[in-house]
Scaffold this motif. Structure first.
Motif, PDB file in Angstrom:
ATOM      1  N   LEU A 289       4.100  13.785  10.583  1.00  0.00           N
ATOM      2  CA  LEU A 289       3.868  14.758  11.648  1.00  0.00           C
ATOM      3  C   LEU A 289       4.462  14.292  12.976  1.00  0.00           C
ATOM      4  CD1 LEU A 289       0.191  15.698  10.735  1.00  0.00           C
ATOM      5  CD2 LEU A 289       2.219  17.155  10.457  1.00  0.00           C
ATOM      6  N   GLU A 292       8.706  14.091  12.111  1.00  0.00           N
ATOM      7  CA  GLU A 292       9.364  15.332  11.693  1.00  0.00           C
ATOM      8  C   GLU A 292       8.910  16.558  12.490  1.00  0.00           C
ATOM      9  OE1 GLU A 292      11.838  15.290   9.579  1.00  0.00           O
ATOM     10  OE2 GLU A 292      11.579  13.140   9.203  1.00  0.00           O
ATOM     11  N   LYS A 293       7.668  16.555  12.953  1.00  0.00           N
ATOM     12  CA  LYS A 293       7.138  17.709  13.690  1.00  0.00           C
ATOM     13  C   LYS A 293       6.890  17.397  15.163  1.00  0.00           C
ATOM     14  CE  LYS A 293       7.317  20.298  10.111  1.00  0.00           C
ATOM     15  NZ  LYS A 293       8.319  21.387  10.062  1.00  0.00           N
ATOM     16  N   LYS A 328       2.960  24.194   4.942  1.00  0.00           N
ATOM     17  CA  LYS A 328       4.067  24.618   5.800  1.00  0.00           C
ATOM     18  C   LYS A 328       3.689  25.814   6.673  1.00  0.00           C
ATOM     19  CE  LYS A 328       7.856  23.049   2.824  1.00  0.00           C
ATOM     20  NZ  LYS A 328       9.053  23.454   2.049  1.00  0.00           N
ATOM     21  N   PHE A 331       2.998  25.768  10.577  1.00  0.00           N
ATOM     22  CA  PHE A 331       4.037  25.520  11.587  1.00  0.00           C
ATOM     23  C   PHE A 331       4.741  26.822  11.928  1.00  0.00           C
ATOM     24  CE2 PHE A 331       3.510  21.600   9.110  1.00  0.00           C
ATOM     25  CZ  PHE A 331       3.101  20.747  10.127  1.00  0.00           C
TER      26      PHE A 331
END
Length: 335
Positions: A289, A292-293, A328, A331
């Motif tokens: 997280l 990547e996020k 997913k 997001f």
């Protein structure tokens, strides 16, 4: 037979063509019970190539003793039991290894599971003394042959119980670091291996850290389905043929395997202690997280608590598994 395909893969080694290969399970293409950097490759491919790989599984004598008709036991399996004498500390029959050109320690091997075919009309489940999650409760050996209805995609466990089929490979892995030598195929670890993760079905992707030159991918332990935990030590064990595309990722660097399905990102924790496996899975989810996020670590820890499911993968392979299911759908585009 090889078929030439033309396309480029983002993140792969610089190659703009790809080929299709087929790898049958034979005494010369099977590794019995181990992963090792010194294992001799049976096929060499390039990044972006696709391989259709055959898996066979089971002990011919025990299958027949349990009631499987002799004609349903594959001749390839009989030949493997007769001819393969170099056997490792584990029990799995793994097809490979496959050497992927350009794969170096520190890279990641992206394994795209394009297709999984059920190639046998049966599965089996067995437990044995001293194994499984309740070894003292079940001290005798038992094997059950379970017919598969492949047209309806169910296993006929009994006259009144049908189990939906979700075929996947229990073991998909690469060689461990050279210093670890030949390791058993039973415990999953940083090389992936015997993950027994039932989410890794057709259409999903597994990301494995590379520890040895060429990666040396092996696959086996076909499952027609499984419950999380795999508590008696086996699933719906069967024979599968899988089609995989392999991509060398120079742009990824992982400590532990990860995966992706159409609906979830998956982080993993593997350790002999279940609490430690869970801690690893939580930390891996947080790391995903953050990297990547682009969440802060505090936000990632909070999100892991409110939106991520931490599931027991399996309890019976030496190193226990916990996998974090990161949906997913949470997001959304930034407002």
């Amino acid at each position: 037979m090889k078929i030439l395909l033309l396309f480029c893969v983002v993140g792969a080694a610089p190659l703009c063509s790809a080929e299709n290969f087929e790898l049958k399970a034979t005494p010369k293409t099977i590794v019995w019970g181990y992963y090792a950097a010194a294992a001799k490759p049976v096929l060499t491919i390039h990044s972006s190539d696709t391989v259709r790989i055959e898996d066979v599984w089971g002990n011919p004598t025990l299958l027949e003793d349990a009631g499987l008709p002799r004609e349903q036991v594959p001749e390839a399996l009989r030949a493997i039991y007769k001819e393969v004498t170099d056997r490792g500390p584990g029990g799995h029959l793994l097809t490979g290894p496959i050497y992927v050109e350009g794969a170096e320690p520190g890279d990641v091997l992206e394994v795209r599971i394009l297709k999984i075919e059920l190639t046998a009309p049966f599965a089996f489940n067995n437990f044995r003394p001293g194994a499984g999650f309740l070894p003292d409760d079940f001290p005798s050996y038992r094997m059950k042959i379970i017919p598969l209805d492949r047209s309806r995609m169910v296993a006929r466990f009994s006259d009144s119980i049908e189990i939906p089929l979700r075929p996947f490979f229990g073991s998909m892995g690469v060689a461990p670091p050279v210093a670890n030598g030949r390791i058993s195929s039973a415990p999953p670890w940083i090389h992936a291996g015997n993950l027994d993760n039932k989410e890794l079905v057709e259409g999903t992707t597994l990301y494995i850290p590379v520890h040895a030159k060429g990666a040396l991918f092996e696959v086996g332990d076909g499952h027609a389905g499984q419950g999380n935990g795999e508590v008696d030590i086996t699933a719906l064990e069967t024979e599968l043929t899988g089609t995989f595309q392999f991509v060398v990722r120079k742009d990824m660097h992982l400590r532990w395997p990860r995966a992706e399905t159409p609906t979830h990102f998956i982080a993993m924790g593997l350790h002999e202690d279940l609490s430690e496996a869970t801690r690893l899975a939580v930390r891996e989810a947080i790391d995903f997280l953050v990297t990547e996020k682009h969440l802060s670590r505090d936000e990632a820890y909070m999100l892991a608590s409110v939106a991520v499911d931490f599931c027991i993968t399996q309890l019976v392979d030496g190193n226990k598994g916990v996998h974090a299911m990161i949906p997913k759908r949470i997001f959304t585009p930034s407002r």
